[in-house]
Design an enzyme around this catalytic site. Structure first.
Site, PDB file in Angstrom:
ATOM      1  N   HIS A 147      32.439  36.571  35.585  1.00 40.10           N
ATOM      2  CA  HIS A 147      32.086  37.985  35.506  1.00 40.10           C
ATOM      3  C   HIS A 147      32.300  38.660  36.841  1.00 40.10           C
ATOM      4  CE1 HIS A 147      30.024  41.668  34.437  1.00 40.10           C
ATOM      5  NE2 HIS A 147      30.269  41.304  33.195  1.00 40.10           N
ATOM      6  N   ASP A 160      30.505  37.030  25.933  1.00 42.27           N
ATOM      7  CA  ASP A 160      31.485  36.726  24.880  1.00 42.27           C
ATOM      8  C   ASP A 160      31.515  35.254  24.479  1.00 42.27           C
ATOM      9  OD1 ASP A 160      32.591  39.310  24.461  1.00 42.27           O
ATOM     10  OD2 ASP A 160      33.505  39.179  26.444  1.00 42.27           O
TER      11      ASP A 160
HETATM   12  N1  CMC Z   1      38.383  30.541  33.818  1.00 40.55           N
HETATM   13  C1  CMC Z   1      38.957  29.971  34.904  1.00 40.55           C
HETATM   14  N2  CMC Z   1      38.962  30.534  36.110  1.00 40.55           N
HETATM   15  C2  CMC Z   1      38.373  31.714  36.245  1.00 40.55           C
HETATM   16  C3  CMC Z   1      37.742  32.377  35.169  1.00 40.55           C
HETATM   17  C4  CMC Z   1      37.763  31.752  33.927  1.00 40.55           C
HETATM   18  N3  CMC Z   1      37.194  32.306  32.860  1.00 40.55           N
HETATM   19  N4  CMC Z   1      37.231  33.549  35.579  1.00 40.55           N
HETATM   20  C5  CMC Z   1      37.551  33.641  36.903  1.00 40.55           C
HETATM   21  N5  CMC Z   1      38.217  32.539  37.269  1.00 40.55           N
HETATM   22  C6  CMC Z   1      38.719  32.239  38.630  1.00 40.55           C
HETATM   23  C7  CMC Z   1      40.056  32.945  38.843  1.00 40.55           C
HETATM   24  O1  CMC Z   1      41.142  32.163  38.425  1.00 40.55           O
HETATM   25  C8  CMC Z   1      40.027  33.181  40.331  1.00 40.55           C
HETATM   26  O2  CMC Z   1      40.328  31.978  40.975  1.00 40.55           O
HETATM   27  P1  CMC Z   1      41.168  31.969  42.330  1.00 40.55           P
HETATM   28  O3  CMC Z   1      40.337  32.750  43.311  1.00 40.55           O
HETATM   29  O4  CMC Z   1      41.292  30.523  42.634  1.00 40.55           O
HETATM   30  O5  CMC Z   1      42.469  32.640  42.013  1.00 40.55           O
HETATM   31  C9  CMC Z   1      38.555  33.488  40.609  1.00 40.55           C
HETATM   32  O6  CMC Z   1      37.829  32.815  39.568  1.00 40.55           O
HETATM   33  C10 CMC Z   1      38.225  34.981  40.546  1.00 40.55           C
HETATM   34  O7  CMC Z   1      38.660  35.472  39.286  1.00 40.55           O
HETATM   35  P2  CMC Z   1      39.136  36.929  38.992  1.00 40.55           P
HETATM   36  O8  CMC Z   1      39.897  36.973  37.723  1.00 40.55           O
HETATM   37  O9  CMC Z   1      39.790  37.530  40.208  1.00 40.55           O
HETATM   38  O10 CMC Z   1      37.716  37.630  38.840  1.00 40.55           O
HETATM   39  P3  CMC Z   1      37.480  39.089  38.321  1.00 40.55           P
HETATM   40  O11 CMC Z   1      36.190  39.526  38.856  1.00 40.55           O
HETATM   41  O12 CMC Z   1      38.663  39.923  38.578  1.00 40.55           O
HETATM   42  O13 CMC Z   1      37.436  38.885  36.740  1.00 40.55           O
HETATM   43  C11 CMC Z   1      36.777  38.313  34.595  1.00 40.55           C
HETATM   44  C12 CMC Z   1      36.312  38.805  35.955  1.00 40.55           C
HETATM   45  C13 CMC Z   1      35.621  38.437  33.627  1.00 40.55           C
HETATM   46  C14 CMC Z   1      37.928  39.178  34.096  1.00 40.55           C
HETATM   47  C15 CMC Z   1      37.227  36.856  34.713  1.00 40.55           C
HETATM   48  O14 CMC Z   1      36.141  36.032  35.071  1.00 40.55           O
HETATM   49  C16 CMC Z   1      37.880  36.359  33.455  1.00 40.55           C
HETATM   50  O15 CMC Z   1      39.075  36.559  33.261  1.00 40.55           O
HETATM   51  N6  CMC Z   1      37.127  35.700  32.519  1.00 40.55           N
HETATM   52  C17 CMC Z   1      37.655  35.285  31.266  1.00 40.55           C
HETATM   53  C18 CMC Z   1      37.745  36.458  30.306  1.00 40.55           C
HETATM   54  C19 CMC Z   1      36.374  36.868  29.802  1.00 40.55           C
HETATM   55  O16 CMC Z   1      35.560  36.061  29.421  1.00 40.55           O
HETATM   56  N7  CMC Z   1      36.138  38.188  29.755  1.00 40.55           N
HETATM   57  C20 CMC Z   1      34.871  38.750  29.315  1.00 40.55           C
HETATM   58  C21 CMC Z   1      34.133  39.400  30.441  1.00 40.55           C
HETATM   59  S1  CMC Z   1      32.425  39.734  30.174  1.00 40.55           S
HETATM   60  C22 CMC Z   1      32.239  40.720  28.815  1.00 40.55           C
HETATM   61  C23 CMC Z   1      33.146  41.877  28.686  1.00 40.55           C
HETATM   62  O17 CMC Z   1      33.306  42.653  29.602  1.00 40.55           O
HETATM   63  O18 CMC Z   1      33.720  41.989  27.630  1.00 40.55           O
END
Ligand code: CMC
Length: 372
Positions: free
Chosen positions: A257, A308
């Site tokens: 998140h 989710d």
């Molecule tokens: N699985 C594997 N690695 C992850 C995940 C994940 N679900 N989420 C973040 N990371 C890693 C990412 O690869 C990155 O690693 P590195 O620094 O080594 O490149 C690091 O954590 C930071 O991730 P980010 O994507 O830059 O983080 P963000 O704050 O931009 O994204 C997020 C937040 C929710 C989009 C992301 O955690 C994600 O893609 N999660 C999976 C999709 C998901 O479940 N979305 C629902 C969000 S909550 C409810 C809603 O809003 O609908």
């Protein structure tokens, strides 16, 4: 000018609607734990729109107004039958239907407070009817008219399935709707606010928000979680599946998140509901696989499950088609979107940030026949 990637940590507006402080989520000052245990979704809608919980009379009035406004214009219903029913995603249908509703609402362009509130009621009421009608039409079934004697959660399930849900199902649906209702300045809510800050209408704002929610990094994640659980198939396969995905640098949907660090406070409620509902349906494997995924994933990466993750097995247990999971999220989040839209109109200023330019420096135009 230096850009902040993904606007992380940027405070883009003030709002009195919901807050996330130290991993606690509140709606207008009420902890969501408290609301989930005690309130109805209709009370939460009222709270988000009026910033106070309703009295009995106010709640009754809102329930009546919602029940009276659920039916869809025939033109919108008829249009569903013209879509490529086997291929189209219900989120695309929802996005299109909300836009179409704006065409048939004679107050669509009337921007005073009273007209906007009326449109909020109409839209909130029609959202479940759209999802339910499409879910039936694509199976060759006739849409079912809402029942005035059922509450929002029960009516939604009734219109999808054609039979009245039992008490446990209604309770679960009500809780899920409350948990998804609002979430500060998430991507779709920001989208809605940006759209209406141009003084565009409510239908445009909600249409834009649906588009943003649809993506798998936002609301679309719940459907992807169910796809993953199905692919995994058994708790024994979890370890190899997750490790393989992580080796390939793929994300595991339903984890991580932007704002929460210790954990998403909504996830624990959905986890509990998932355990209870999967036992009732005689399919505890969905819960068991989910718990194992959580164990294996969080031992590799310290990213807790978000809203989710366990909502996937909850919605599956409630008998919904998997591609309806995100539309169900949208039905609930509409209450939050509308609250933010009304708040934006109250104290509006155009939202127009800047970009840090990273393209070529100043150049002179080269006539077409001189270009190589
Ligand atoms: N699985 C594997 N690695 C992850 C995940 C994940 N679900 N989420 C973040 N990371 C890693 C990412 O690869 C990155 O690693 P590195 O620094 O080594 O490149 C690091 O954590 C930071 O991730 P980010 O994507 O830059 O983080 P963000 O704050 O931009 O994204 C997020 C937040 C929710 C989009 C992301 O955690 C994600 O893609 N999660 C999976 C999709 C998901 O479940 N979305 C629902 C969000 S909550 C409810 C809603 O809003 O609908």
């Amino acid at each position: 000018m230096t850009a902040t990637r993904g606007l992380e940590g940027v405070v883009a507006t003030t709002s009195s609607i919901s807050s996330i402080i130290d991993d606690t989520l509140t709606y207008v000052g009420y902890n969501i734990d408290d609301l989930t245990e005690n309130a109805s979704f209709e009370e939460v809608i009222y709270l988000l729109w009026h910033l106070e919980l309703p009295t009995k009379e106010q709640l009754q009035q809102l329930k009546e107004e919602l029940a009276e406004n659920m039916e869809l214009p025939q033109e919108v219903l008829a249009s569903f039958k013209t879509y490529p029913l086997e291929k189209v995603h219900p989120m695309a249908v929802l996005r299109t239907a909300v836009s179409a509703l704006g065409i048939f609402d004679e107050d669509a362009e009337v921007m005073d407070k009273e007209a906007n509130y009326k449109k909020a009621i109409r839209l909130q009421a029609k959202m479940p009817a759209i999802v339910a009608a499409f879910a039936r039409i694509r199976k060759g079934l006739e849409p079912i008219a809402p029942r005035k004697d059922l509450g929002f959660a029960a009516n939604f399930m009734y219109m999808i399935k054609g039979e009245e849900p039992d008490e446990i199902e209604v309770e679960a649906m009500n809780k899920a709707l409350i948990l998804h209702a609002d979430h500060e300045l998430n991507a779709s809510t920001f989208t809605a606010r940006v759209c209406v800050a141009t003084l565009s209408d409510i239908y445009s704002g909600i249409t834009a928000a649906i588009g943003a929610l649809k993506g798998p990094l936002h609301g679309g994640a719940n459907e992807q979680v169910m796809k993953m659980l199905t692919e995994i198939g058994s708790a024994d396969n979890v370890e190899s599946y997750i490790k393989d995905k992580l080796e390939k640098k793929e994300k595991i949907m339903g984890f991580g998140h932007r704002v929460y660090r210790k954990g998403d406070p909504r996830a624990k409620h959905l986890k509990e509901m998932s355990k209870k509902l999967t036992e009732i349906t005689g399919e505890p494997e969905w819960y068991n696989i989910s718990v194992k995924v959580e164990e294996v994933f969080t031992s590799e990466k310290p990213l807790p499950p978000n809203v989710d993750f366990y909502s996937a097995s909850v919605y599956h247990s409630l008998g919904f088609d998997h591609d309806l999971f995100t539309p169900i999220f949208a039905v609930s989040r509409t209450s939050g979107w509308l609250a933010h839209i009304l708040e934006q109109y109250e104290n509006n200023r155009l939202i127009r940030p800047r970009a840090e330019y990273t393209g070529p420096g100043m150049r002179s135009y080269i006539p077409l026949d001189e270009r190589k």
